[in-house]
Design an enzyme around this catalytic site. Structure first.
Site, mmCIF file in Angstrom:
data_model
loop_
_atom_site.group_PDB
_atom_site.id
_atom_site.type_symbol
_atom_site.label_atom_id
_atom_site.label_comp_id
_atom_site.label_asym_id
_atom_site.label_seq_id
_atom_site.Cartn_x
_atom_site.Cartn_y
_atom_site.Cartn_z
ATOM 1 N N CYS A 2 0.829 -1.205 0.000
ATOM 2 C CA CYS A 2 0.000 0.000 0.000
ATOM 3 C C CYS A 2 0.867 1.261 0.000
ATOM 4 O O CYS A 2 1.866 1.330 0.696
ATOM 5 C CB CYS A 2 -0.943 0.098 1.192
ATOM 6 S SG CYS A 2 -2.213 -1.132 1.215
ATOM 7 N N ARG A 27 6.519 -0.859 -4.058
ATOM 8 C CA ARG A 27 6.034 -1.446 -2.805
ATOM 9 C C ARG A 27 5.058 -2.593 -3.047
ATOM 10 O O ARG A 27 4.798 -3.385 -2.143
ATOM 11 C CB ARG A 27 5.318 -0.373 -1.957
ATOM 12 C CG ARG A 27 6.214 0.773 -1.571
ATOM 13 C CD ARG A 27 5.387 1.952 -1.104
ATOM 14 N NE ARG A 27 4.732 1.687 0.158
ATOM 15 C CZ ARG A 27 5.251 1.965 1.348
ATOM 16 N NH1 ARG A 27 6.441 2.527 1.430
ATOM 17 N NH2 ARG A 27 4.598 1.703 2.445
ATOM 18 N N TRP A 107 -2.952 -2.780 -1.574
ATOM 19 C CA TRP A 107 -2.572 -4.184 -1.556
ATOM 20 C C TRP A 107 -3.658 -4.852 -0.729
ATOM 21 O O TRP A 107 -3.730 -4.635 0.487
ATOM 22 C CB TRP A 107 -1.209 -4.312 -0.868
ATOM 23 C CG TRP A 107 -0.319 -5.346 -1.442
ATOM 24 C CD1 TRP A 107 0.077 -5.456 -2.743
ATOM 25 C CD2 TRP A 107 0.349 -6.405 -0.740
ATOM 26 N NE1 TRP A 107 0.935 -6.504 -2.881
ATOM 27 C CE2 TRP A 107 1.119 -7.098 -1.679
ATOM 28 C CE3 TRP A 107 0.369 -6.838 0.587
ATOM 29 C CZ2 TRP A 107 1.899 -8.204 -1.346
ATOM 30 C CZ3 TRP A 107 1.143 -7.919 0.917
ATOM 31 C CH2 TRP A 107 1.894 -8.601 -0.041
ATOM 32 N N ASN A 132 -3.487 3.131 5.014
ATOM 33 C CA ASN A 132 -2.693 1.896 5.046
ATOM 34 C C ASN A 132 -2.813 1.304 6.435
ATOM 35 O O ASN A 132 -2.894 2.052 7.407
ATOM 36 C CB ASN A 132 -1.206 2.184 4.818
ATOM 37 C CG ASN A 132 -0.918 2.640 3.419
ATOM 38 O OD1 ASN A 132 -1.783 2.569 2.552
ATOM 39 N ND2 ASN A 132 0.289 3.115 3.186
ATOM 40 N N GLY A 133 -2.751 -0.013 6.534
ATOM 41 C CA GLY A 133 -2.811 -0.651 7.844
ATOM 42 C C GLY A 133 -4.099 -1.442 7.988
ATOM 43 O O GLY A 133 -4.821 -1.658 7.009
ATOM 44 N N GLU A 523 19.074 -23.169 5.373
ATOM 45 C CA GLU A 523 18.712 -21.846 4.874
ATOM 46 C C GLU A 523 19.958 -20.957 4.737
ATOM 47 O O GLU A 523 20.104 -20.224 3.753
ATOM 48 C CB GLU A 523 17.670 -21.211 5.811
ATOM 49 C CG GLU A 523 17.228 -19.810 5.442
ATOM 50 C CD GLU A 523 16.583 -19.669 4.064
ATOM 51 O OE1 GLU A 523 16.318 -20.680 3.397
ATOM 52 O OE2 GLU A 523 16.388 -18.515 3.653
ATOM 53 N N LYS A 527 21.052 -19.355 1.227
ATOM 54 C CA LYS A 527 21.180 -17.896 1.067
ATOM 55 C C LYS A 527 22.548 -17.563 0.491
ATOM 56 O O LYS A 527 22.663 -16.791 -0.435
ATOM 57 C CB LYS A 527 21.028 -17.254 2.445
ATOM 58 C CG LYS A 527 20.156 -16.119 2.715
ATOM 59 C CD LYS A 527 18.760 -16.008 2.290
ATOM 60 C CE LYS A 527 18.189 -16.898 1.290
ATOM 61 N NZ LYS A 527 16.764 -17.082 1.315
ATOM 62 N N GLU A 530 23.074 -18.832 -3.262
ATOM 63 C CA GLU A 530 22.309 -18.199 -4.344
ATOM 64 C C GLU A 530 22.775 -16.785 -4.663
ATOM 65 O O GLU A 530 22.665 -16.346 -5.800
ATOM 66 C CB GLU A 530 20.800 -18.242 -4.074
ATOM 67 C CG GLU A 530 20.320 -17.378 -2.942
ATOM 68 C CD GLU A 530 18.814 -17.479 -2.705
ATOM 69 O OE1 GLU A 530 18.058 -17.582 -3.679
ATOM 70 O OE2 GLU A 530 18.408 -17.448 -1.530
ATOM 71 N N HIS A 546 28.844 -39.478 8.716
ATOM 72 C CA HIS A 546 28.300 -40.477 7.785
ATOM 73 C C HIS A 546 28.581 -40.097 6.334
ATOM 74 O O HIS A 546 27.933 -40.596 5.422
ATOM 75 C CB HIS A 546 26.800 -40.658 8.030
ATOM 76 C CG HIS A 546 26.510 -41.095 9.430
ATOM 77 N ND1 HIS A 546 26.762 -42.381 9.883
ATOM 78 C CD2 HIS A 546 26.068 -40.405 10.515
ATOM 79 C CE1 HIS A 546 26.464 -42.460 11.168
ATOM 80 N NE2 HIS A 546 26.037 -41.273 11.574
ATOM 81 N N LYS A 645 12.292 -14.381 -9.113
ATOM 82 C CA LYS A 645 11.567 -14.238 -7.849
ATOM 83 C C LYS A 645 10.344 -15.141 -7.814
ATOM 84 O O LYS A 645 9.967 -15.653 -6.776
ATOM 85 C CB LYS A 645 11.158 -12.768 -7.677
ATOM 86 C CG LYS A 645 10.529 -12.459 -6.341
ATOM 87 C CD LYS A 645 11.533 -12.559 -5.211
ATOM 88 C CE LYS A 645 10.932 -12.423 -3.842
ATOM 89 N NZ LYS A 645 11.778 -13.047 -2.799
HETATM 90 C C1 F6R Z 1 15.494 -18.504 -1.883
HETATM 91 C C2 F6R Z 1 14.223 -18.355 -2.537
HETATM 92 C C3 F6R Z 1 13.603 -19.527 -3.167
HETATM 93 C C4 F6R Z 1 12.102 -19.538 -2.897
HETATM 94 C C5 F6R Z 1 11.415 -20.668 -3.685
HETATM 95 C C6 F6R Z 1 9.926 -20.738 -3.413
HETATM 96 O O1 F6R Z 1 15.932 -17.317 -1.315
HETATM 97 O O2 F6R Z 1 13.681 -17.286 -2.559
HETATM 98 O O3 F6R Z 1 14.183 -20.714 -2.739
HETATM 99 O O4 F6R Z 1 11.908 -19.711 -1.535
HETATM 100 O O5 F6R Z 1 11.600 -20.464 -5.061
HETATM 101 O O6 F6R Z 1 9.295 -19.554 -3.768
HETATM 102 P P1 F6R Z 1 7.864 -19.191 -3.212
HETATM 103 O O7 F6R Z 1 7.978 -19.029 -1.760
HETATM 104 O O8 F6R Z 1 7.488 -17.929 -3.935
HETATM 105 O O9 F6R Z 1 6.956 -20.335 -3.566
#
Ligand code: F6R
Length: 650
Positions: A2, A27, A107, A132-133, A523, A527, A530, A546, A645
């Site tokens: 928003c 946003r 949003w 917003n909110g 994770e 991170k 990637e 193992h 993304k």
């Molecule tokens: C890692 C990352 C990806 C997503 C994956 C699932 O930083 O962003 O591993 O987590 O592609 O994406 P969503 O959550 O949009 O289904």
């Protein structure tokens, strides 16, 4: 999530408002609208979709208005002209000329993505609001409002009518000079009884030289120009016009009129504010002053995490109430198994959810990659609760897996960030994680909010049979303490940066954790790989001997999570094993644990919390570590190579 824009001054408001909405597009939003006070009349145009579509609709409406002017009768008779002219102004005459206006990108939260739900909302043709909110008590307020003619499903329209009722009540009392404060006093009187969060701007046709803005939880900045003011959710839209900005703090309300800007609180105390000179350009402003979106989103976590909890905790009953679950207690008791399906970071949150569901709710829980689930023969039935987790809500494999689970008769619920996304719509019921738009490809704040939501779900099921009231309340209390602890970790950003710079030279890095910190290790590795392109893998500490131990050498450092929990000693032994093979170790340890230094070349301390909640904290230094390694290597952290993304293909 928003965006608000407002303008009051001498220029035409419309172009400033539309450009402002464009500046806030980053946003994320699903509809947009604008209202301008034009000759004592509020004119409004709203549209679903992009700001471009709103702009096009405005051009069409204005063009239609102008051509109607052309086809008005040629004053043959005064009455024919007057009638046609009146009809035209009632129906079409929207010129949106005026020097005061408000605009919004929405949003969706309460109510679908429709034109009626889009802002600004207008009451009695007189009062317009953008907000917003979330107004948590909007249902209670709605019951008390006399005017039952609601055009939308939104909490904002309820707020608008609520303010209007206060306005009408005060206008009977106010005389003479008081009238100058009528609008702001009405807004104050309304907000005193509101529960929830808001950033809002109000205009009123009978106060053509005033805007009222208020904030509680949703940011608002006010730009100060020469005899003009700009209001927006962040400074981006005002930067082309002024660098002088003041920021409203929670509980503050501003009256902007011909005399200038007056800020007070709801108790009518005047507040003197500092004016800041902003030296950012627009791009930097969108990133909140951070170098890129990933860093901004890491730092957003304490704030957006609170949005994941908001309205969902029942402290007295020591439980959570997830509205989107849509199940009676009886139906919840029918559930015999939980399955969590997701990809990447979202799947890692599922692994954390597994610990929570098994420990708190005593429910056997399985976690799978969506891409595997959909092609095996998963055993699910009506007593299986399947959570599909996705930030984007569009991941093709996760969507297909959700459909497969539904087809097999399972109870399917989505845990999704993007409102109105396909998974959110198709699962029908489920929960939004309210992390706000996540723009960096690497997921950070969505991860945190997914973990929070899973913990709340596990607690809600747990409290039905397995978890005691005292434990439930302890968990809720600990959840509430998390943001402050996150901030403690974020303060160590520079320390983490220094450590990261030492690790940029490695070709392989391993991550290790145990118990609830095993998914944290996964994770951390994901991170780093990637965004830095360094080869990283995460392992469960007990698994090292193992196989993976063969990888360890002085050239392969290990990042390990060694916080004080029931597996502390075991984890320490695993770290000793890798150190004995020459590995350099970077340790995440609990505050005050001096012993941890014995097994650390580098160490970052994190505040203590309950074991199940540790991932909410322990992941943050790993996000920052990944970020700084990638920056040191000159990578494009927001847009790493080969990744998207939203993965909408199989
Ligand atoms: C890692 C990352 C990806 C997503 C994956 C699932 O930083 O962003 O591993 O987590 O592609 O994406 P969503 O959550 O949009 O289904």
């Amino acid at each position: 999530m928003c965006g608000i824009v407002g303008y009051i001054g001498k220029k035409q408001a419309l172009p400033i408002l539309i450009q402002g909405l464009r500046d806030l597009e980053y946003r994320g939003y699903d509809s947009a609208g604008v209202a301008v006070l034009d000759n004592g009349k509020i004119e409004r145009v709203r549209e679903i979709g992009k700001v471009d579509m709103l702009a096009k609709k405005i051009s069409n409406v204005i063009a239609r208005s102008a051509s109607d002017e052309a086809i008005l009768p040629k004053k043959e008779t005064a009455s024919a002209y007057a009638k046609a002219s009146a009809d035209r102004s009632a129906a079409l005459a929207v010129t949106l000329t005026g020097t005061i206006g408000i605009a919004h990108t929405r949003w969706a939260t309460h109510g679908a993505v429709t034109e009626f739900n889009a802002h600004p909302h207008i009451v009695d043709g007189k009062l317009a609001i953008v907000h917003n909110g979330i107004i948590e008590n909007y249902r209670e307020l709605k019951k008390q409002i006399k005017d039952k003619n609601f055009e939308s499903e939104t909490d904002t329209e309820v707020l608008a009518k609520w303010i209007m009722e206060k306005y009408k009540a005060l206008s009977i009392k106010y005389k003479g000079e008081d009238k100058a404060n009528l609008l702001i006093d009405a807004v104050k009187a309304a907000l005193v009884e509101v529960r929830g969060t808001y950033g809002l701007v109000v205009l009123h046709a009978d106060h053509p030289d005033q805007l009222v803005a208020a904030r509680l939880g949703s940011p608002l900045a006010i730009g100060i120009g020469e005899g003009e003011y700009y209001i927006a959710s962040d400074v981006t839209p005002m930067l082309p016009f002024t660098k002088k900005v003041t920021f409203l703090d929670d509980g503050e309300i501003a009256l902007i009129n011909g005399d200038g800007l007056k800020i007070s609180n709801l108790d009518n105390q005047i507040i003197e504010k500092n004016v800041t000179e902003i030296d950012w350009d627009q791009e930097k402003a969108q990133k909140g002053g951070f170098e890129n979106f990933m860093l901004k989103e890491i730092f957003d976590q304490p704030t957006v995490y609170e949005d994941a909890l908001r309205g969902r905790l029942e402290m007295d009953a020591g439980t959570a109430k997830m509205g989107g679950l849509n199940m009676s207690q009886e139906q919840m008791r029918e559930i015999k198994r939980v399955m969590i399906i997701a990809e990447g970071t979202a799947r890692h949150t599922g692994l954390i959810g597994k610990y929570a569901f098994e420990r708190l709710a005593n429910l056997p829980t399985e976690v799978d990659f969506s891409s595997e689930f959909r092609y095996r023969d998963p055993v699910v039935n009506k007593s299986t609760l399947v959570f599909v987790i996705s930030q984007s809500g569009e991941t093709a494999d996760t969507l297909m897996a959700a459909r497969e689970a539904k087809r097999k008769g399972a109870v399917v619920r989505g845990i999704v960030n993007v409102v109105g996304s396909t998974i959110a719509r198709e699962t029908g019921a489920g929960t939004y994680i309210h992390a706000g738009p996540e723009l960096a490809v690497a997921s950070t704040k969505a991860y945190t909010n997914m973990v929070a939501v899973l913990l709340l779900y596990a607690l809600q099921f747990g409290r039905l049979k397995h978890t005691s009231l005292a434990t439930g309340q302890r968990i809720l209390q600990s959840l509430l303490e998390i943001p402050e602890k996150m901030n403690e970790i974020l303060k160590r950003n520079n320390e983490i940066k220094e450590i990261a710079e030492k690790y940029q030279k490695y070709v392989n890095i391993l991550f290790m954790g145990r118990g609830v910190n095993y998914p944290v290790a996964l994770e951390g590795a994901l991170k780093l790989k990637e965004i830095s392109y360094i080869h990283c893998e995460g392992f469960a500490g007990g698994e090292m001997k193992h196989g993976p131990l063969a990888l360890v050498s002085k050239d392969v450092p290990v990042v390990a999570i060694l916080t004080k929990n029931q597996l502390y000693e075991k984890m320490k032994s695993s770290i000793q094993e890798v150190r004995a093979r020459g590995a350099r170790t970077f340790i995440i340890a609990s505050e005050g644990d001096e012993e941890a230094k014995e097994v650390a070349d580098e160490i970052i301390y994190v505040p203590k919390t309950m074991e199940l909640l540790e991932p909410l904290l322990n992941t943050i230094p790993l996000q920052l570590f990944a970020y700084h390694v990638a920056v040191a290597l000159g990578r494009d952290v927001d847009r790493p190579r080969n990744l998207a993304k939203s993965v909408t293909v199989e």
